[in-house]
Design a protein around this motif. Structure first.
Motif, PDB file in Angstrom:
ATOM      1  N   ARG A  57       0.824  -1.208   0.000  1.00 21.00           N
ATOM      2  CA  ARG A  57       0.000   0.000   0.000  1.00 21.00           C
ATOM      3  C   ARG A  57       0.862   1.263   0.000  1.00 21.00           C
ATOM      4  O   ARG A  57       0.581   2.237  -0.714  1.00 21.00           O
ATOM      5  CB  ARG A  57      -0.932  -0.001   1.217  1.00 21.00           C
ATOM      6  CG  ARG A  57      -1.681   1.322   1.496  1.00 21.00           C
ATOM      7  CD  ARG A  57      -2.434   1.879   0.301  1.00 21.00           C
ATOM      8  NE  ARG A  57      -3.425   0.976  -0.213  1.00 21.00           N
ATOM      9  CZ  ARG A  57      -4.719   1.045   0.073  1.00 21.00           C
ATOM     10  NH1 ARG A  57      -5.159   1.979   0.891  1.00 21.00           N
ATOM     11  NH2 ARG A  57      -5.563   0.196  -0.478  1.00 21.00           N
ATOM     12  N   GLN A 111       1.284   6.734  -6.897  1.00 20.78           N
ATOM     13  CA  GLN A 111       0.176   7.628  -7.239  1.00 20.78           C
ATOM     14  C   GLN A 111       0.534   9.076  -6.956  1.00 20.78           C
ATOM     15  O   GLN A 111       0.175   9.979  -7.719  1.00 20.78           O
ATOM     16  CB  GLN A 111      -1.074   7.231  -6.446  1.00 20.78           C
ATOM     17  CG  GLN A 111      -2.294   8.082  -6.780  1.00 20.78           C
ATOM     18  CD  GLN A 111      -3.554   7.526  -6.153  1.00 20.78           C
ATOM     19  OE1 GLN A 111      -3.806   6.321  -6.195  1.00 20.78           O
ATOM     20  NE2 GLN A 111      -4.349   8.399  -5.550  1.00 20.78           N
ATOM     21  N   PRO A 133      -5.140   6.703  -2.031  1.00 17.73           N
ATOM     22  CA  PRO A 133      -6.201   5.689  -1.923  1.00 17.73           C
ATOM     23  C   PRO A 133      -6.618   5.522  -0.468  1.00 17.73           C
ATOM     24  O   PRO A 133      -5.793   5.605   0.439  1.00 17.73           O
ATOM     25  CB  PRO A 133      -5.532   4.424  -2.468  1.00 17.73           C
ATOM     26  CG  PRO A 133      -4.064   4.661  -2.323  1.00 17.73           C
ATOM     27  CD  PRO A 133      -3.872   6.135  -2.514  1.00 17.73           C
ATOM     28  N   ASP A 145      -4.093  -3.660  -4.403  1.00 17.36           N
ATOM     29  CA  ASP A 145      -2.898  -2.835  -4.570  1.00 17.36           C
ATOM     30  C   ASP A 145      -1.879  -3.505  -5.493  1.00 17.36           C
ATOM     31  O   ASP A 145      -1.234  -2.826  -6.301  1.00 17.36           O
ATOM     32  CB  ASP A 145      -2.277  -2.529  -3.205  1.00 17.36           C
ATOM     33  CG  ASP A 145      -3.127  -1.569  -2.390  1.00 17.36           C
ATOM     34  OD1 ASP A 145      -3.981  -0.885  -2.984  1.00 17.36           O
ATOM     35  OD2 ASP A 145      -2.943  -1.508  -1.168  1.00 17.36           O
ATOM     36  N   TRP A 155      -3.247  -3.015  -8.925  1.00 14.72           N
ATOM     37  CA  TRP A 155      -3.094  -1.624  -9.367  1.00 14.72           C
ATOM     38  C   TRP A 155      -1.660  -1.353  -9.813  1.00 14.72           C
ATOM     39  O   TRP A 155      -1.430  -0.760 -10.865  1.00 14.72           O
ATOM     40  CB  TRP A 155      -3.489  -0.681  -8.232  1.00 14.72           C
ATOM     41  CG  TRP A 155      -3.544   0.764  -8.623  1.00 14.72           C
ATOM     42  CD1 TRP A 155      -4.629   1.449  -9.071  1.00 14.72           C
ATOM     43  CD2 TRP A 155      -2.460   1.701  -8.594  1.00 14.72           C
ATOM     44  NE1 TRP A 155      -4.287   2.762  -9.326  1.00 14.72           N
ATOM     45  CE2 TRP A 155      -2.971   2.941  -9.049  1.00 14.72           C
ATOM     46  CE3 TRP A 155      -1.121   1.625  -8.236  1.00 14.72           C
ATOM     47  CZ2 TRP A 155      -2.176   4.091  -9.144  1.00 14.72           C
ATOM     48  CZ3 TRP A 155      -0.327   2.760  -8.336  1.00 14.72           C
ATOM     49  CH2 TRP A 155      -0.855   3.970  -8.783  1.00 14.72           C
TER      50      TRP A 155
END
Length: 208
Positions: free
Chosen positions: A83, A90, A100, A109, A112
């Motif tokens: 995470r 990001q 997030p 995660d 992603w």
């Protein structure tokens, strides 16, 4: 950046070579399943399991498990680490977006990061650290599940000579089955039988 941050191979501007980019993608895809299996292999501290083992340092019975493993190799820690990497990627890619929301979801995660991997490998400055930490999470999980990933083999020291006659001397390693290796220091490539024979022949006596 023109070389892979993990092996030094020329990448044409990407932070990872194709081999290590593929390896990172495979690791991200494997982590949720591996840590599900880890949870099935490890017994919580409060549960009894098998023979009770006592130690001189302990006043009472102890679990025969390595309790440090329970603390450091588990779904929760893996989810937290992944995470944090997702949040940072990001942040770099979309600095104006909100991070997030918690709680961490290892499956989501990893998925992603896998979907963003092309951008990460091309644009994210910490790609090498990300790949190393994901690899370490995978190695820790496999050490519990009994399926360790292959470790690099030390072959010796680089015997390439520069224009001034100086031998490079950097450590050369490769994974089992790898047939092409590039020295991380001088970028000399070992990829044919003659290269391997020269590497073996010119090793210093103490490392031959």
């Amino acid at each position: 950046m023109t070389t892979c941050e993990l092996c030094g191979e020329t990448t044409g501007g990407r932070y990872l070579c194709q081999r290590h980019a593929i390896a990172l993608a495979k690791t991200l895809a494997a982590l949720p399943g591996l840590y599900t299996e880890v949870g099935q292999c490890l017994v919580p501290r409060q549960s009894s399991w098998g023979e009770i083992v006592t130690t001189r340092a302990a006043a009472g019975p102890r679990s025969p498990l390595n309790e440090d493993v329970l603390d450091t190799v588990n779904w929760g820690r893996a989810a937290e680490v992944v995470r944090l990497w997702r949040v940072d990627v990001q942040r770099v890619r979309w600095p104006h977006h909100a991070p997030p929301p918690p709680p961490a979801d290892l499956n989501a995660d990893c998925r992603w990061l896998g979907m963003e991997l092309d951008w990460i490998v091309e644009r994210y400055p910490a790609t090498g650290d990300l790949a190393r930490e994901m690899g370490e999470l995978e190695r820790q999980a496999r050490s519990v599940t009994g399926d360790p990933a292959p470790r690099p083999q030390r072959l010796g020291t680089c015997v390439a000579v520069n224009g001034e006659g100086v031998v490079c001397g950097a450590v050369i390693t490769r994974l089992p089955g790898q047939t092409r290796v590039q020295c991380r220091w001088c970028s000399y490539v070992y990829d044919c039988e003659r290269d391997w024979l020269l590497l073996l022949h010119f090793q210093p006596a103490e490392s031959a």
